[in-house]
Design an enzyme around this catalytic site. Structure first.
Site, PDB file in Angstrom:
ATOM      1  N   TYR A   1       0.860  -1.195   0.000  1.00 19.51           N
ATOM      2  CA  TYR A   1       0.000   0.000   0.000  1.00 19.51           C
ATOM      3  C   TYR A   1       0.895   1.245   0.000  1.00 19.51           C
ATOM      4  O   TYR A   1       1.923   1.265  -0.668  1.00 19.51           O
ATOM      5  CB  TYR A   1      -0.966  -0.061   1.193  1.00 19.51           C
ATOM      6  CG  TYR A   1      -2.139   0.870   1.040  1.00 19.51           C
ATOM      7  CD1 TYR A   1      -2.972   0.794  -0.073  1.00 19.51           C
ATOM      8  CD2 TYR A   1      -2.414   1.830   1.993  1.00 19.51           C
ATOM      9  CE1 TYR A   1      -4.042   1.651  -0.244  1.00 19.51           C
ATOM     10  CE2 TYR A   1      -3.492   2.698   1.853  1.00 19.51           C
ATOM     11  CZ  TYR A   1      -4.302   2.603   0.725  1.00 19.51           C
ATOM     12  OH  TYR A   1      -5.358   3.460   0.563  1.00 19.51           O
TER      13      TYR A   1
ATOM     14  N   LYS B   1     -20.358 -20.798  -8.485  1.00 27.50           N
ATOM     15  CA  LYS B   1     -19.811 -20.669  -9.838  1.00 27.50           C
ATOM     16  C   LYS B   1     -18.341 -20.257  -9.754  1.00 27.50           C
ATOM     17  O   LYS B   1     -17.488 -20.755 -10.503  1.00 27.50           O
ATOM     18  CB  LYS B   1     -20.601 -19.621 -10.621  1.00 27.50           C
ATOM     19  CG  LYS B   1     -20.269 -19.564 -12.094  1.00 27.50           C
ATOM     20  CD  LYS B   1     -21.020 -20.627 -12.870  1.00 27.50           C
ATOM     21  CE  LYS B   1     -20.882 -20.412 -14.362  1.00 27.50           C
ATOM     22  NZ  LYS B   1     -21.840 -21.216 -15.122  1.00 27.50           N
TER      23      LYS B   1
ATOM     24  N   GLU C   1     -24.870 -14.481 -15.351  1.00 32.06           N
ATOM     25  CA  GLU C   1     -25.433 -15.721 -14.799  1.00 32.06           C
ATOM     26  C   GLU C   1     -26.855 -15.495 -14.297  1.00 32.06           C
ATOM     27  O   GLU C   1     -27.148 -14.481 -13.640  1.00 32.06           O
ATOM     28  CB  GLU C   1     -24.558 -16.194 -13.630  1.00 32.06           C
ATOM     29  CG  GLU C   1     -24.826 -17.604 -13.168  1.00 32.06           C
ATOM     30  CD  GLU C   1     -24.179 -18.650 -14.076  1.00 32.06           C
ATOM     31  OE1 GLU C   1     -24.538 -19.828 -13.942  1.00 32.06           O
ATOM     32  OE2 GLU C   1     -23.318 -18.290 -14.887  1.00 32.06           O
TER      33      GLU C   1
ATOM     34  N   ASP D   1     -25.482 -19.375 -19.218  1.00 30.81           N
ATOM     35  CA  ASP D   1     -26.740 -20.123 -19.319  1.00 30.81           C
ATOM     36  C   ASP D   1     -27.133 -20.342 -20.783  1.00 30.81           C
ATOM     37  O   ASP D   1     -27.742 -21.354 -21.118  1.00 30.81           O
ATOM     38  CB  ASP D   1     -27.864 -19.369 -18.598  1.00 30.81           C
ATOM     39  CG  ASP D   1     -27.552 -19.163 -17.129  1.00 30.81           C
ATOM     40  OD1 ASP D   1     -27.116 -20.116 -16.493  1.00 30.81           O
ATOM     41  OD2 ASP D   1     -27.721 -18.038 -16.636  1.00 30.81           O
TER      42      ASP D   1
ATOM     43  N   ALA E   1     -37.863 -22.713 -25.682  1.00 34.69           N
ATOM     44  CA  ALA E   1     -37.412 -21.593 -26.521  1.00 34.69           C
ATOM     45  C   ALA E   1     -36.837 -20.480 -25.651  1.00 34.69           C
ATOM     46  O   ALA E   1     -36.923 -19.309 -25.996  1.00 34.69           O
ATOM     47  CB  ALA E   1     -38.574 -21.075 -27.377  1.00 34.69           C
TER      48      ALA E   1
ATOM     49  N   ALA F   1     -31.168 -20.683 -23.274  1.00 36.83           N
ATOM     50  CA  ALA F   1     -30.271 -21.788 -23.639  1.00 36.83           C
ATOM     51  C   ALA F   1     -30.686 -22.419 -24.964  1.00 36.83           C
ATOM     52  O   ALA F   1     -29.845 -22.718 -25.816  1.00 36.83           O
ATOM     53  CB  ALA F   1     -30.255 -22.833 -22.523  1.00 36.83           C
TER      54      ALA F   1
END
Length: 790
Positions: A40, A95, A137, A163, A196, A199
């Protein structure tokens, strides 16, 4: 009850210790005042000035180049729907864990409290300076299409909505291979797409990029077929709408003579009759989770010329996004790509498809308990545990980025890049997953000798739920059930046996007679033999010895010698083994380490130390790992002439006389075993210079025991053990204070050991066994027991 237990287990997993699943760990020393002044103020000003003068230096002086943002607003989370940003955080952290363990990518998860697409884009765009890439996501459609499209246009770093594109990339690779096996051309086949959403539309577009024709698709959503003129169909789907004359068609009509069915909808909407009506050699990807559009069993039973894929791990051909996103981002980050374009996605598709056609590594065979996994109808896509994925997919994506002009740096030495990628791959994580997967392929009967303990009962429930074994509980039925009720544990499906009960007298006599035969000339009379069978350790070992069980776990409430002694007396050692040994498996940052002897032999002779080395090497090979052994001492290759150093030196000589091919050297200090530079400079003759040491043999019990405890407590290494080596059949002894996770891990090791030592059919043995007939309502395989329990 089982659902409640799993709920409690999941909550405990996320809340225990430091809440959540991720933390920030410094990559530089920060211990002294000087370190802090560099980290720092005032030292940090220097890289700031360099970056201000040359913005690309942000990759040189900060973590940006290996940092991905996982960003969500929580509007379409898994199967939970619109639960909001805060509730989505555990998923985003998860994830991040996958990014790290599969591709060594660091992640900040960011949950944004904004559902307006315009404002969401503005927020994420403003974060661009921090990250090397953005993974969108769990954002609902149709907003997700606009958000990704805008961010890709506005940002100069890779942006991908996993997705959409993850499923598209993995299923495309599977599709190419399935079409090849079925001898069909992608531009000629007829597709039926059920679903539909984000994905599904990404899949359709990528299939089109691979050569499929838009006119060959029939797409269904929850309201029916997409047809021209249907007022509620978004513009991006118009291209794939059929003529209005098909507006009354349902899924049954569409499936007739179709070549490919792709399901990204809901479970159990496709019937065997629909599958039978499809064209010859059809392809069915039923990817709804947790229940596919048609079960694997029903689809396969309906016709023999079918290739089937699902999103589930318990059937062949799992379409799993983890095959894609970690490696795609890895390749994109490593060339500082400005975006993830179509060329990069297609490169990932072809890399995955081609990998499935190459010989499968032994570690994958081990995980799935198969001798030969080869390209064909049941293997059209690589397995998630395949260690080659990172070094296959990431370079393909990186090359595509360079070739398509979106890379900012070039990779000149691709061989060196592959080596670097493989160093990133944590073999410890792989090995842990592989061992568990192998156990699930052929579960064995596990005797728990200390079942009057809440930890043991919780571990036993986990063993059955995870499908790695069939628990048999030894102890007082009243005590065990009382503990189970108090802790909301469902023990249905587990025999409870009390060796002291009157109805066990016949079995005690049978076991006692056998024990007397074994020990009658070793100080045991007939009365003592019968009496010993009231002890759960003796009774459990005898169950394993007589084939009533396959392995035993004990020791949580007993001392170590009292647990080992019955195992040696009743089961005995493997042929040619004079002494058993104790080994620990530690998962470290360097990968898995096998340590011995840590629990049994106090001061082994040189001959015994050599035998311990062979026992450990044999066990290491069970995990499909080539043992590379360092025999440890305080001396290096003759630098000391003390008796202790000479003993280790002699043991190494015995090992090499008996097996010249085993990579083994010593005596050597522990620090040198892991420092190749010093070895090369000072001891270039040692075979430990090549490859990483993974097996440590200690000169005595004190050294081994102290070392593994220090590594575990101070070094933070996860461990499995002690693993007893040299017995004819597996009996493992738990460490004092073992956690439920540790007990479960020991069971997994015991089951894998039992698989190697017993070729009998566990299901058939269970059908014959009195224990399962008398105490189990739902007698059958684990897959039959589990649904009944749930």
């Amino acid at each position: 009850m089982a659902k409640e237990l799993r709920k409690q287990e999941a909550l405990e997993y996320h809340s225990k210790g430091r809440p959540g699943k991720i933390e920030v760990v410094p990559t530089k020393e920060a211990k002294t005042q000087r370190d802090l002044s560099l980290a720092y103020s005032p030292g940090v000003a220097e890289p700031c000035k360099e970056i201000a003068a040359n913005p690309d230096d942000v990759y040189k002086y900060t973590a940006k180049g290996n940092l991905v943002a996982v960003i969500s607003n929580g509007t379409a989370v898994l199967g939970l729907g619109n639960i909001g940003p805060a509730a989505s955080k555990p998923v985003m952290e998860g994830k991040g864990v996958l990014f790290k363990i599969f591709a060594d990518i660091d992640v900040f998860d960011i949950e944004v409290n904004e559902t307006d697409p315009l404002k969401f884009v503005q927020i994420v765009k403003a974060l661009e300076p921090t990250f090397g890439g953005i993974n969108l996501e769990d954002i609902k459609a149709p907003e997700c299409f606009y958000i990704e499209q805008e961010l890709k246009a506005q940002c100069n770093i890779p942006v991908m909505h996993d997705d959409q594109h993850g499923t598209a990339i993995i299923s495309s690779a599977a599709l190419l291979n399935a079409l090849e096996i079925q001898k069909k051309k992608i531009d000629r086949v007829k597709f039926v797409i059920n679903g539909a959403g984000a994905a599904a539309m990404a899949c359709i577009k990528l299939y089109e990029s691979l050569g499929a024709r838009a006119t060959n698709f029939m797409v269904f959503d929850k309201d029916g077929i997409l047809y021209k003129g249907r007022p509620d169909v978004e513009e991006l789907k118009h291209k794939f709408c059929v003529d209005a004359k098909y507006r009354e068609w349902d899924l049954t009509k569409a499936m007739k003579d179709a070549d490919v069915f792709v399901g990204l909808s809901v479970g159990n909407v496709v019937t065997p009759l629909m599958i039978k009506s499809m064209a010859k050699h059809p392809i069915v990807f039923a990817m709804a989770n947790p229940d596919p559009e048609i079960t694997y069993e029903a689809a396969i039973a309906s016709r023999k010329d079918l290739i089937m894929a699902t999103g589930r791990s318990d059937y062949p051909n799992q379409v799993n996004n983890v095959l894609g996103f970690p490696y795609i981002f890895r390749g994109a980050l490593d060339v500082r790509a400005m975006q993830i374009n179509e060329e990069m996605k297609l490169a990932a598709v072809h890399a995955l498809a081609n990998l499935a056609k190459t010989p499968v590594p032994d570690i994958v065979h081990l995980a799935y308990n198969e001798k030969t996994i080869t390209f064909g109808p049941d293997y059209i896509i690589p397995k998630p545990v395949d260690p080659r994925l990172l070094a296959t997919v990431a370079p393909a994506v990186a090359k595509a980025a360079i070739d398509s002009g979106v890379a900012r740096i070039m990779i000149k030495d691709w061989d060196a890049y592959v080596i670097e990628l493989n160093k990133r791959l944590g073999l410890d994580n792989q090995l842990s997953r592989v061992i568990g997967a192998k156990a699930r392929k052929d579960p064995k009967r596990v005797v728990f000798a200390d079942a009057e303990n809440v930890k043991i009962l919780k571990a036993a429930v986990l063993v059955l739920e995870e499908k790695v074994g069939y628990p048999i509980l030894l102890g007082s039925e009243d005590k065990i059930k009382k503990i189970a009720i108090a802790n909301s544990l469902d023990l249905d499906g587990m025999p409870i046996i009390n060796p002291k009960d009157d109805d066990m007298e016949e079995m005690r006599k049978k076991f006692g007679d056998l024990f007397f035969q074994k020990r009658q000339r070793r100080g045991v009379n007939r009365y003592e033999a019968y009496k010993a069978m009231k002890d759960r350790n003796h009774f459990g070992c005898m169950m394993v010895e007589t084939g009533e069980a396959d392995c035993m776990i004990s020791g949580l409430s007993r001392n170590y010698p009292d647990t080992i002694r019955p195992a040696i007396q009743i089961i005995g050692t493997d042929e040619g083994v004079k002494k058993i040994a104790g080994m620990y498996l530690l998962f470290t940052k360097r990968g898995p380490l096998f340590l011995a002897d840590t629990t049994v032999n106090f001061n082994p002779t040189a001959e015994e130390l050599a035998e311990i080395t062979f026992l450990v090497a044999k066990e290491v090979r069970q995990f499909n790992i080539v043992p590379k052994v360092a025999m440890l001492s305080y001396s290096n290759f003759g630098s000391s002439d003390s008796p202790e150093a000479n003993l280790v030196r002699k043991a190494r000589e015995i090992v090499k006389q008996k097996d010249k091919n085993l990579v083994c050297d010593g005596e050597i200090q522990g620090i040198l075993a892991f420092n190749k530079e010093i070895l090369k400079d000072n001891y270039p003759f040692t075979e430990l210079v090549n490859g990483e040491v993974n097996t440590l043999i200690f000169p005595n019990l004190a050294a081994g025991n102290i070392a593994y405890n220090l590594l575990q407590e101070v070094g933070g290494a996860d461990s499995i053990g002690p693993i007893l080596l040299g017995l004819k059949k597996p009996v493992h002894v738990l460490q004092l204070g073992s956690s439920i996770r540790s007990i479960f891990n020991m069971v997994v090791i015991a089951v894998v050991d039992a698989q190697s030592k017993s070729k009998s059919d566990t299901q058939e043995e269970m059908k014959k066994s009195r224990w399962w007939k008398r105490s189990q309502k739902n007698n059958g395989t684990i897959n039959e027991i589990i649904p009944n329990r749930v």
